[in-house]
Enzyme design. Structure first.
Site, PDB file in Angstrom:
ATOM      1  N   ARG A  46      49.959   8.760  -4.245  1.00 45.92           N
ATOM      2  CA  ARG A  46      49.669   9.613  -5.403  1.00 45.92           C
ATOM      3  C   ARG A  46      48.917  10.835  -4.917  1.00 45.92           C
ATOM      4  O   ARG A  46      48.294  10.792  -3.857  1.00 45.92           O
ATOM      5  CB  ARG A  46      48.830   8.838  -6.417  1.00 45.92           C
ATOM      6  CG  ARG A  46      49.709   8.028  -7.354  1.00 45.92           C
ATOM      7  CD  ARG A  46      48.877   7.390  -8.416  1.00 45.92           C
ATOM      8  NE  ARG A  46      47.796   6.616  -7.809  1.00 45.92           N
ATOM      9  CZ  ARG A  46      47.265   5.540  -8.350  1.00 45.92           C
ATOM     10  NH1 ARG A  46      47.695   5.116  -9.518  1.00 45.92           N
ATOM     11  NH2 ARG A  46      46.298   4.882  -7.772  1.00 45.92           N
ATOM     12  N   ASP A  89      53.999   8.390  -7.601  1.00 45.93           N
ATOM     13  CA  ASP A  89      53.236   7.366  -8.300  1.00 45.93           C
ATOM     14  C   ASP A  89      54.225   6.233  -8.571  1.00 45.93           C
ATOM     15  O   ASP A  89      55.106   6.361  -9.418  1.00 45.93           O
ATOM     16  CB  ASP A  89      52.688   7.953  -9.602  1.00 45.93           C
ATOM     17  CG  ASP A  89      52.036   6.896 -10.468  1.00 45.93           C
ATOM     18  OD1 ASP A  89      52.076   5.705 -10.086  1.00 45.93           O
ATOM     19  OD2 ASP A  89      51.492   7.260 -11.527  1.00 45.93           O
ATOM     20  N   LYS A 178      48.365  -9.246  17.364  1.00 39.00           N
ATOM     21  CA  LYS A 178      47.277  -9.225  18.354  1.00 39.00           C
ATOM     22  C   LYS A 178      47.767  -9.827  19.668  1.00 39.00           C
ATOM     23  O   LYS A 178      48.410 -10.877  19.668  1.00 39.00           O
ATOM     24  CB  LYS A 178      46.075 -10.031  17.838  1.00 39.00           C
ATOM     25  CG  LYS A 178      45.354  -9.364  16.672  1.00 39.00           C
ATOM     26  CD  LYS A 178      44.135 -10.184  16.263  1.00 39.00           C
ATOM     27  CE  LYS A 178      43.542  -9.694  14.965  1.00 39.00           C
ATOM     28  NZ  LYS A 178      42.553  -8.626  15.086  1.00 39.00           N
ATOM     29  N   GLU A 212      33.270 -13.161  10.580  1.00 40.36           N
ATOM     30  CA  GLU A 212      33.085 -11.704  10.518  1.00 40.36           C
ATOM     31  C   GLU A 212      31.634 -11.393  10.165  1.00 40.36           C
ATOM     32  O   GLU A 212      30.966 -12.203   9.514  1.00 40.36           O
ATOM     33  CB  GLU A 212      33.979 -11.102   9.430  1.00 40.36           C
ATOM     34  CG  GLU A 212      35.467 -11.318   9.666  1.00 40.36           C
ATOM     35  CD  GLU A 212      36.280 -10.563   8.622  1.00 40.36           C
ATOM     36  OE1 GLU A 212      36.698  -9.444   8.928  1.00 40.36           O
ATOM     37  OE2 GLU A 212      36.467 -11.089   7.516  1.00 40.36           O
ATOM     38  N   ASP A 231      42.318 -14.617   1.196  1.00 39.84           N
ATOM     39  CA  ASP A 231      42.299 -13.409   2.023  1.00 39.84           C
ATOM     40  C   ASP A 231      42.557 -13.729   3.498  1.00 39.84           C
ATOM     41  O   ASP A 231      43.187 -12.940   4.202  1.00 39.84           O
ATOM     42  CB  ASP A 231      40.929 -12.711   1.870  1.00 39.84           C
ATOM     43  CG  ASP A 231      40.836 -11.403   2.665  1.00 39.84           C
ATOM     44  OD1 ASP A 231      41.798 -10.615   2.593  1.00 39.84           O
ATOM     45  OD2 ASP A 231      39.818 -11.187   3.347  1.00 39.84           O
ATOM     46  N   HIS A 236      46.234 -15.435   8.013  1.00 41.40           N
ATOM     47  CA  HIS A 236      45.864 -15.385   9.430  1.00 41.40           C
ATOM     48  C   HIS A 236      45.565 -16.773  10.014  1.00 41.40           C
ATOM     49  O   HIS A 236      46.063 -17.138  11.067  1.00 41.40           O
ATOM     50  CB  HIS A 236      44.645 -14.479   9.640  1.00 41.40           C
ATOM     51  CG  HIS A 236      44.763 -13.128   8.988  1.00 41.40           C
ATOM     52  ND1 HIS A 236      45.948 -12.432   8.945  1.00 41.40           N
ATOM     53  CD2 HIS A 236      43.851 -12.340   8.359  1.00 41.40           C
ATOM     54  CE1 HIS A 236      45.753 -11.272   8.319  1.00 41.40           C
ATOM     55  NE2 HIS A 236      44.490 -11.203   7.950  1.00 41.40           N
ATOM     56  N   LYS A 334      32.525 -14.114   5.772  1.00 40.21           N
ATOM     57  CA  LYS A 334      31.976 -12.769   5.943  1.00 40.21           C
ATOM     58  C   LYS A 334      30.466 -12.894   6.106  1.00 40.21           C
ATOM     59  O   LYS A 334      29.867 -13.873   5.685  1.00 40.21           O
ATOM     60  CB  LYS A 334      32.289 -11.922   4.712  1.00 40.21           C
ATOM     61  CG  LYS A 334      33.813 -11.795   4.489  1.00 40.21           C
ATOM     62  CD  LYS A 334      34.215 -10.365   4.241  1.00 40.21           C
ATOM     63  CE  LYS A 334      35.701 -10.226   4.019  1.00 40.21           C
ATOM     64  NZ  LYS A 334      36.415  -9.656   5.177  1.00 40.21           N
TER      65      LYS A 334
HETATM   66  C1  BG6 Z   1      42.294  -8.659   6.661  1.00 36.51           C
HETATM   67  C2  BG6 Z   1      41.399  -9.126   5.561  1.00 36.51           C
HETATM   68  O1  BG6 Z   1      43.579  -9.176   6.489  1.00 36.51           O
HETATM   69  O2  BG6 Z   1      41.778  -9.083   7.910  1.00 36.51           O
HETATM   70  C3  BG6 Z   1      39.988  -8.616   5.757  1.00 36.51           C
HETATM   71  O3  BG6 Z   1      41.880  -8.668   4.304  1.00 36.51           O
HETATM   72  C4  BG6 Z   1      39.484  -8.953   7.140  1.00 36.51           C
HETATM   73  O4  BG6 Z   1      39.105  -9.150   4.767  1.00 36.51           O
HETATM   74  C5  BG6 Z   1      40.500  -8.564   8.207  1.00 36.51           C
HETATM   75  O5  BG6 Z   1      38.264  -8.289   7.359  1.00 36.51           O
HETATM   76  C6  BG6 Z   1      40.090  -9.091   9.576  1.00 36.51           C
HETATM   77  O6  BG6 Z   1      40.929  -8.566  10.561  1.00 36.51           O
HETATM   78  P1  BG6 Z   1      40.434  -8.415  12.055  1.00 36.51           P
HETATM   79  O7  BG6 Z   1      41.640  -7.935  12.788  1.00 36.51           O
HETATM   80  O8  BG6 Z   1      39.302  -7.445  12.039  1.00 36.51           O
HETATM   81  O9  BG6 Z   1      39.985  -9.783  12.494  1.00 36.51           O
END
Ligand code: BG6
Length: 491
Positions: A46, A89, A178, A212, A231, A236, A334
């Site tokens: 947008r 948009d 990765k 994290e 998330d 992952h 986190k």
């Molecule tokens: C993302 C998540 O997919 O991966 C985030 O939405 C997270 O919340 C991130 O911080 C972590 O990725 P990396 O590569 O920094 O470990």
């Protein structure tokens, strides 16, 4: 077989992911001569940018996010020449004709990447279809989250499938890009000595941690209500689990690898509501010290009450012959003590220790189980912890100590630049190799397993337990393993 396209259309081109990851990745591919010579990149979002405005925007992003040694002005100028822009948009069905006009001829192949909120996936695909941007030469790429539960993920997948068959659909999970994650495959299937012990006879437990230190990072709109399970675990962590636990694929290609991962996801034991209380722990960070500074707790950062979990730990099982009885402990959070992504594989103890017996209570003879550590972040290494004799003349018997056999990928490949995960994935997308992308059956099996856990939490009225910033999560997550006589690696 690789089949590069001539155009890339990038939705969400002015967003955070684009600035931090996508544009720098595309630039790196350009600078390394890996992009097709003729590739044009059309950004869309947008707002009222034109080609020049987007080039300026991208220039700024590269200055901000590229490391200094990569900032080669000549290369940057060359890269910016590839960039064009078309405002759109996606919720407005009228924006698509102008897009199609801008994109023009797609006979040389087009990749469309949707780095947008998933609520825009359906309207985007409908709109693209209405103007003929979904033909045989067009591929679609989708950034996570692919929905927020199985039902919404199916709905997205159906909408995508109505325009793009699976061989032209690329679901991104950046963990698969990765280097160290791909290295799991190299370790497991490029060496002969792991496989004979890579099962319930050889392995006592597996631990997967993605810790994290960051908090909400101005992503409240997305993260609150989503939480750590959806998330991080849904995508992952489960992908890491699959690479560790799947059967050996016959070939390194999109079909063979993804067949095995999908089989593995279907072997995950569903966690019942009863087990959810016992085998999962959820937490939410409160304020605390982070790198010498006091930071706000989640609720203060958010500015309203919330039951969103910022930490989750799970004891999971894979119900097949290979893994019967082996717990897989998963955790992510986190604002934890340190940033660390790691897989620890603890092997079974020796059946009998000759170094320590009832008669010979030699403390120095106590054996630790062998552990294989695959560190993904921040450092990249593989360590095998083994017992070795301490040098010396001890009259009470041989003294043993745990020492690491060390493969430091950082040191071993010191001259090689660490690539952004998206470089690998964007290149494979542009060239049409699906091996490192998530297939529909995988993503739906992942969601089914996650949904059951959330239903368990709801049925039990489970709320996140508080944990102070800078710690390893609620103490219940320590208890989760300790009651099995297992200690989280390296706490
Ligand atoms: C993302 C998540 O997919 O991966 C985030 O939405 C997270 O919340 C991130 O911080 C972590 O990725 P990396 O590569 O920094 O470990």
């Amino acid at each position: 077989q690789r089949n590069p396209v001539g155009k890339l259309l990038l939705f969400g081109a002015t967003g955070d992911l684009s600035q931090r990851m996508l544009l720098p990745s595309l630039f790196n591919l350009h600078a390394d001569g890996l992009l097709p010579e003729e590739l044009i990149i059309i950004g869309s979002a947008r707002g009222e940018l034109d080609d020049g405005g987007f080039q300026e925007f991208a220039h700024h992003a590269l200055n901000e996010y590229l490391p200094d040694e990569r900032k080669d002005e000549e290369q940057i100028t060359g890269f910016l020449k590839r960039l064009q822009f078309q405002p759109a948009d996606l919720s407005d069905a009228n924006c698509f004709q102008a897009l199609a006009d801008k994109v023009g001829d797609v006979s040389g192949g087009l990749c469309i990447f949707l780095s947008t909120a998933p609520s825009l996936f359906e309207p985007a695909i409908k709109g693209l279809k209405s103007v003929g941007l979904t033909g045989d030469t067009v591929r679609i790429g989708l950034e996570k989250p692919l929905g927020y539960d199985l039902a919404s993920s199916r709905q997205i997948n159906e909408a995508v499938f109505a325009a793009f068959p699976e061989p032209r659909t690329f679901r991104f999970d950046h963990y698969l890009g990765k280097e160290t994650v791909q290295n799991i495959l190299a370790l497991r299937f490029g060496n002969s000595f792991f496989e004979p012990v890579w099962n319930a006879r050889g392995i006592a437990n597996v631990q997967i941690t993605i810790a994290e230190t960051v908090g909400l990072e101005e992503r409240a709109g997305y993260y609150d209500g989503m939480g750590a399970l959806r998330d991080m675990v849904q995508n992952h962590i489960l992908q890491l689990l699959a690479l560790i636990a799947m059967e050996p694929p016959a070939r390194f290609d999109g079909q063979a690898v993804r067949d095995e991962k999908a089989k593995l996801f279907h072997s995950l034991r569903p966690i019942t509501a009863e087990e959810a209380e016992h085998d999962t722990v959820i937490g939410q960070y409160t304020s605390g010290a982070m790198k010498g500074e006091v930071v706000k707790g989640y609720v203060d950062e958010l500015g309203k009450p919330s039951d969103t979990e910022t930490f989750v730990a799970i004891k999971a099982h894979v119900d097949n012959w290979r893994w019967q009885g082996v717990p897989f402990y998963l955790r992510t959070g986190k604002r934890m003590a340190t940033r660390r992504s790691e897989i620890a594989i603890e092997f079974k103890p020796v059946p009998h220790s000759m170094f320590q017996s009832r008669a010979n209570k030699n403390e120095g003879g106590r054996l630790q189980p062998n552990t294989l550590i695959i560190r993904l972040q921040p450092e990249e290494y593989v360590q095998l912890l083994v017992m070795a004799k301490e040098p010396g003349l001890d009259r009470n018997g041989v003294r043993l100590r745990e020492v690491p056999l060390n493969l430091s990928l950082d040191a071993e490949f010191a001259g090689t630049r660490r690539r952004i995960a998206y470089e690998r994935l964007l290149l494979d997308f542009i060239e049409g190799d699906q091996t490192l992308f998530v297939r529909r059956d995988e993503v739906e099996a992942q969601w089914a397993w996650i949904d059951a856990i959330r239903e368990g939490w709801a049925a039990n009225g489970m709320k996140p337990k508080k944990y102070p910033t800078g710690t390893w999560g609620p103490s219940a997550s320590i208890a989760l393993t300790e009651r099995d006589d297992v200690t989280w690696q390296d706490d």
